[in-house]
Design a protein around this motif. Structure first.
Motif, PDB file in Angstrom:
ATOM      1  N   HIS A 224     -19.975 -17.970 -10.605  1.00  0.00           N
ATOM      2  CA  HIS A 224     -20.710 -18.685 -11.652  1.00  0.00           C
ATOM      3  C   HIS A 224     -20.879 -17.902 -12.947  1.00  0.00           C
ATOM      4  N   GLN A 225     -20.360 -16.688 -12.990  1.00  0.00           N
ATOM      5  CA  GLN A 225     -20.563 -15.892 -14.203  1.00  0.00           C
ATOM      6  C   GLN A 225     -19.557 -14.758 -14.310  1.00  0.00           C
ATOM      7  N   LYS A 226     -19.328 -14.343 -15.542  1.00  0.00           N
ATOM      8  CA  LYS A 226     -18.547 -13.139 -15.789  1.00  0.00           C
ATOM      9  C   LYS A 226     -19.435 -11.951 -15.434  1.00  0.00           C
ATOM     10  N   MET A 227     -18.807 -10.894 -14.938  1.00  0.00           N
ATOM     11  CA  MET A 227     -19.573  -9.700 -14.606  1.00  0.00           C
ATOM     12  C   MET A 227     -18.795  -8.459 -14.994  1.00  0.00           C
ATOM     13  N   ARG A 228     -19.532  -7.445 -15.406  1.00  0.00           N
ATOM     14  CA  ARG A 228     -18.945  -6.144 -15.678  1.00  0.00           C
ATOM     15  C   ARG A 228     -18.831  -5.391 -14.354  1.00  0.00           C
ATOM     16  N   THR A 229     -18.000  -4.374 -14.351  1.00  0.00           N
ATOM     17  CA  THR A 229     -17.779  -3.601 -13.133  1.00  0.00           C
ATOM     18  C   THR A 229     -19.087  -3.036 -12.586  1.00  0.00           C
ATOM     19  N   ASN A 230     -19.925  -2.488 -13.448  1.00  0.00           N
ATOM     20  CA  ASN A 230     -21.181  -1.893 -12.971  1.00  0.00           C
ATOM     21  C   ASN A 230     -22.131  -2.958 -12.419  1.00  0.00           C
ATOM     22  N   GLU A 231     -22.070  -4.174 -12.944  1.00  0.00           N
ATOM     23  CA  GLU A 231     -22.888  -5.268 -12.406  1.00  0.00           C
ATOM     24  C   GLU A 231     -22.415  -5.653 -11.000  1.00  0.00           C
ATOM     25  N   LEU A 232     -21.102  -5.700 -10.824  1.00  0.00           N
ATOM     26  CA  LEU A 232     -20.553  -5.992  -9.498  1.00  0.00           C
ATOM     27  C   LEU A 232     -20.933  -4.889  -8.514  1.00  0.00           C
ATOM     28  N   LYS A 233     -20.850  -3.651  -8.951  1.00  0.00           N
ATOM     29  CA  LYS A 233     -21.195  -2.505  -8.091  1.00  0.00           C
ATOM     30  C   LYS A 233     -22.647  -2.606  -7.633  1.00  0.00           C
ATOM     31  N   LYS A 234     -23.550  -3.001  -8.524  1.00  0.00           N
ATOM     32  CA  LYS A 234     -24.961  -3.152  -8.164  1.00  0.00           C
ATOM     33  C   LYS A 234     -25.173  -4.338  -7.223  1.00  0.00           C
ATOM     34  N   ALA A 235     -24.384  -5.386  -7.406  1.00  0.00           N
ATOM     35  CA  ALA A 235     -24.512  -6.585  -6.576  1.00  0.00           C
ATOM     36  C   ALA A 235     -23.923  -6.384  -5.170  1.00  0.00           C
ATOM     37  N   ILE A 236     -23.058  -5.367  -5.035  1.00  0.00           N
ATOM     38  CA  ILE A 236     -22.393  -5.088  -3.753  1.00  0.00           C
ATOM     39  C   ILE A 236     -22.648  -3.620  -3.402  1.00  0.00           C
ATOM     40  N   PRO A 237     -23.843  -3.295  -2.944  1.00  0.00           N
ATOM     41  CA  PRO A 237     -24.228  -1.893  -2.763  1.00  0.00           C
ATOM     42  C   PRO A 237     -23.332  -1.077  -1.834  1.00  0.00           C
ATOM     43  N   GLY A 238     -22.698  -1.678  -0.839  1.00  0.00           N
ATOM     44  CA  GLY A 238     -21.904  -0.905   0.119  1.00  0.00           C
ATOM     45  C   GLY A 238     -20.515  -0.523  -0.348  1.00  0.00           C
ATOM     46  N   ILE A 239     -20.067  -1.048  -1.474  1.00  0.00           N
ATOM     47  CA  ILE A 239     -18.692  -0.807  -1.919  1.00  0.00           C
ATOM     48  C   ILE A 239     -18.629   0.451  -2.794  1.00  0.00           C
ATOM     49  N   THR A 240     -17.574   1.223  -2.620  1.00  0.00           N
ATOM     50  CA  THR A 240     -17.388   2.391  -3.482  1.00  0.00           C
ATOM     51  C   THR A 240     -16.733   1.945  -4.792  1.00  0.00           C
ATOM     52  N   GLN A 241     -16.867   2.767  -5.814  1.00  0.00           N
ATOM     53  CA  GLN A 241     -16.250   2.455  -7.105  1.00  0.00           C
ATOM     54  C   GLN A 241     -14.731   2.347  -6.954  1.00  0.00           C
ATOM     55  N   LYS A 242     -14.157   3.250  -6.184  1.00  0.00           N
ATOM     56  CA  LYS A 242     -12.705   3.241  -5.972  1.00  0.00           C
ATOM     57  C   LYS A 242     -12.254   1.935  -5.306  1.00  0.00           C
ATOM     58  N   MET A 243     -12.976   1.510  -4.274  1.00  0.00           N
ATOM     59  CA  MET A 243     -12.610   0.279  -3.558  1.00  0.00           C
ATOM     60  C   MET A 243     -12.801  -0.938  -4.456  1.00  0.00           C
ATOM     61  N   LEU A 244     -13.889  -0.977  -5.221  1.00  0.00           N
ATOM     62  CA  LEU A 244     -14.129  -2.089  -6.133  1.00  0.00           C
ATOM     63  C   LEU A 244     -12.994  -2.201  -7.137  1.00  0.00           C
TER      64      LEU A 244
END
Length: 125
Positions: free
Chosen positions: A32-52
């Motif tokens: 439902h929305q555009k998201m920046r990488t850091n917003e996605l990272k916060k929304a998906i706490p278990g994912i690493t930056q590399k995996m995202l």
């Protein structure tokens, strides 16, 4: 270059693109929305930056998400579902709703289960 694909059933073609632990979660967050990488990272706490980053690149390669780069300093990048990616909305809604039904079933069986945020998916009847 033309690539040859062979699938035994259609779900294989779907899972090749959206399968795995993280891709459906990323896609649900982008529905439902555009998201920046850091917003996605916060929304998906278990994912690493590399995996995202890896998952976003694969989804972009498969034309499921668009990567929007703004020409500014500091650089700004957002991700959104592409028109092709939006065709997954029904599948994502059903996955989300089924998961909520599962959480309810687990709770009814006496399990200690927490759902941090209920989706805005239509209910499955």
């Amino acid at each position: 270059m033309k690539t040859t694909y062979t699938y035994n059933i259609g779900v294989e073609a779907t899972m090749e693109v959206i399968g795995g632990k993280w891709k459906p979660i990323i896609l649900c967050n982008l529905r439902h929305q555009k998201m920046r990488t850091n917003e996605l990272k916060k929304a998906i706490p278990g994912i690493t930056q590399k995996m995202l980053t890896q998952q976003l690149r694969e989804l972009e390669r498969d034309q499921i998400v668009n990567r929007i780069v703004y020409s500014q300093v500091p650089p700004k990048v957002e991700y959104e579902l592409s028109a092709y990616g939006l065709t997954l909305s029904t599948i994502l809604d059903q996955l989300c709703s089924w998961g909520e039904i599962r959480v309810q079933k687990l709770a009814e069986e006496g399990n200690d289960v927490t759902l941090l945020s209920k989706s805005d998916c239509p209910e499955i009847n």
